[in-house]
Design an enzyme around this catalytic site. Sequence first.
Site, PDB file in Angstrom:
ATOM      1  N   SER A 154       1.853  -3.391   2.689  1.00 53.60           N
ATOM      2  CA  SER A 154       2.051  -4.835   2.826  1.00 53.60           C
ATOM      3  C   SER A 154       1.486  -5.579   1.637  1.00 53.60           C
ATOM      4  O   SER A 154       0.480  -5.159   1.048  1.00 53.60           O
ATOM      5  CB  SER A 154       1.345  -5.367   4.092  1.00 53.60           C
ATOM      6  OG  SER A 154       1.651  -4.609   5.224  1.00 53.60           O
TER       7      SER A 154
ATOM      8  N   GLU B 206      -0.786   9.861   6.166  1.00 53.74           N
ATOM      9  CA  GLU B 206      -1.394  10.142   7.463  1.00 53.74           C
ATOM     10  C   GLU B 206      -0.556  11.185   8.182  1.00 53.74           C
ATOM     11  O   GLU B 206       0.669  11.053   8.274  1.00 53.74           O
ATOM     12  CB  GLU B 206      -1.493   8.838   8.260  1.00 53.74           C
ATOM     13  CG  GLU B 206      -2.428   7.835   7.586  1.00 53.74           C
ATOM     14  CD  GLU B 206      -2.129   6.386   7.938  1.00 53.74           C
ATOM     15  OE1 GLU B 206      -1.296   6.153   8.849  1.00 53.74           O
ATOM     16  OE2 GLU B 206      -2.713   5.492   7.303  1.00 53.74           O
TER      17      GLU B 206
ATOM     18  N   TYR C 281     -10.873   2.093   4.870  1.00 54.36           N
ATOM     19  CA  TYR C 281      -9.661   1.862   4.084  1.00 54.36           C
ATOM     20  C   TYR C 281      -9.954   0.797   3.030  1.00 54.36           C
ATOM     21  O   TYR C 281     -10.407  -0.299   3.361  1.00 54.36           O
ATOM     22  CB  TYR C 281      -8.539   1.412   5.011  1.00 54.36           C
ATOM     23  CG  TYR C 281      -7.177   1.365   4.379  1.00 54.36           C
ATOM     24  CD1 TYR C 281      -6.358   2.483   4.393  1.00 54.36           C
ATOM     25  CD2 TYR C 281      -6.719   0.210   3.775  1.00 54.36           C
ATOM     26  CE1 TYR C 281      -5.097   2.457   3.817  1.00 54.36           C
ATOM     27  CE2 TYR C 281      -5.465   0.162   3.194  1.00 54.36           C
ATOM     28  CZ  TYR C 281      -4.649   1.281   3.214  1.00 54.36           C
ATOM     29  OH  TYR C 281      -3.415   1.241   2.626  1.00 54.36           O
TER      30      TYR C 281
ATOM     31  N   LYS D 189       0.135   3.334  -2.976  1.00 49.33           N
ATOM     32  CA  LYS D 189      -0.968   4.291  -3.028  1.00 49.33           C
ATOM     33  C   LYS D 189      -0.479   5.739  -3.005  1.00 49.33           C
ATOM     34  O   LYS D 189      -1.151   6.645  -3.502  1.00 49.33           O
ATOM     35  CB  LYS D 189      -1.930   4.052  -1.867  1.00 49.33           C
ATOM     36  CG  LYS D 189      -2.699   2.730  -1.919  1.00 49.33           C
ATOM     37  CD  LYS D 189      -3.538   2.548  -0.664  1.00 49.33           C
ATOM     38  CE  LYS D 189      -4.483   1.358  -0.759  1.00 49.33           C
ATOM     39  NZ  LYS D 189      -3.800   0.066  -0.801  1.00 49.33           N
TER      40      LYS D 189
ATOM     41  N   SER E 178       0.793  -1.228   0.000  1.00 47.74           N
ATOM     42  CA  SER E 178       0.000   0.000   0.000  1.00 47.74           C
ATOM     43  C   SER E 178       0.825   1.277   0.000  1.00 47.74           C
ATOM     44  O   SER E 178       0.261   2.362  -0.172  1.00 47.74           O
ATOM     45  CB  SER E 178      -0.979   0.004   1.176  1.00 47.74           C
ATOM     46  OG  SER E 178      -2.027  -0.907   0.924  1.00 47.74           O
TER      47      SER E 178
ATOM     48  N   LYS F 217       3.111   6.173   6.331  1.00 53.91           N
ATOM     49  CA  LYS F 217       2.281   5.197   5.606  1.00 53.91           C
ATOM     50  C   LYS F 217       2.945   3.828   5.684  1.00 53.91           C
ATOM     51  O   LYS F 217       4.159   3.707   5.492  1.00 53.91           O
ATOM     52  CB  LYS F 217       2.108   5.602   4.133  1.00 53.91           C
ATOM     53  CG  LYS F 217       1.196   4.655   3.346  1.00 53.91           C
ATOM     54  CD  LYS F 217      -0.249   4.825   3.762  1.00 53.91           C
ATOM     55  CE  LYS F 217      -1.175   3.793   3.088  1.00 53.91           C
ATOM     56  NZ  LYS F 217      -1.124   2.468   3.756  1.00 53.91           N
TER      57      LYS F 217
END
Length: 387
Positions: free
Chosen positions: A340, A294, A171, A88, A85, A337
């Site tokens: 996985s 985040e 999420y 992203k 991720s 962030k």
Amino acid sequence: MTRRSIALGLFTASLSVTLPAAAMSEQQFQAEADTLFAPLMAQYDVPGLAVGVTWQGKHYVFTRGLANREAKTAVSRQTLFELGSLSKTFNVTLAALAQERALLSLDDRVGEHLKPLEGSPAGALSLMDLATHQSNGMPLQVPDQVKDDNGVMNWLRQWEPTPGAGHERSYSNLSIGLLGRISAQAFGQPYAQALHDQVLAPLALNHSYVQVPAARMPDYAYGYARQDNKAIRVSPGVLDAEAYGVKSNVDDMLRFIDINLGGASVPAPLAAAIETTHQGVTRTQSFTQAMVWERYPWPLSRERLLAGNAPSMAVEAQPATRLPERETREQGVLFGKTGSTNGFGGYAAFVPDERIGVVMLANRNVPLEARVKASYALLQQVLKAER
């Protein structure tokens, strides 16, 4: 010329200045990284990892273990890891760049770009909703019965938000996958090509790929499954490239962190796009949600950082309050962030105030708490040496 592009030029020039005498030595870094990550590797049977820190333009890199146990290939700075991720963060950069080039607006509704979803609840979501996980119940994974793009559209036409839910953070690989698909469509390219041509190549991330070229396959690590220790790599899936499909090495990821810190010269539209991805949009109990990144108040306790990276933040819907205005301030903020796949686990974080960032890449899906705790401790040790 944007404010960010001017700052980039000034900061890039400053990197030639000699670092303070208090900077951690290479020998100290290797010792600290070994102290923090050797126990993690032993506890979770991690075959190999690469850890990097960028501090005021100086890069430190620690590698340990094997990229391929069967071939006994050691991890090196060239080893490619699946980012999961963390991919992203590239997806939202492409979306923000499409906005910079007036190809779309992040306030657009999904149905404006995907006509089969026009008039549906999924179509009513904004692109910014997708970028900040504000889908009110979109599932974490693409449903098993969905096998292709037509299946995605058919499923989404029937999807309904969680009954009675407010504006919740859910999420979702499915929702962020849609954002990547829409952004690539705006550029008139398939996603992997758009990401390469519009983001990876212009940022000089020359060792980051959706599809690893044949010539680089020897550098592509194998992941090792938790359940049976089998050597694995990510399986093809619907919207996989957009949600979790990038592979990269530690040096490219350190450069990406430098770029996010404003410490590398990049094209002005991309600098502005990256700045947009940092803007806080909604607030959860533990952090402010930006475009995938985040935002935590800096300095912060390890406990608060671990709470924000708890598994529940990915698998359970969380209350989230839409901010009246997007939070643009980057002072006093840590951005982070995790990422996985079944065989890999990673983490990235950076603090603009300190001009510091950390990246961890491993070919085992290490529990989130363990990877965040060790990475944060290493970041703190580098800062401690400075002071």
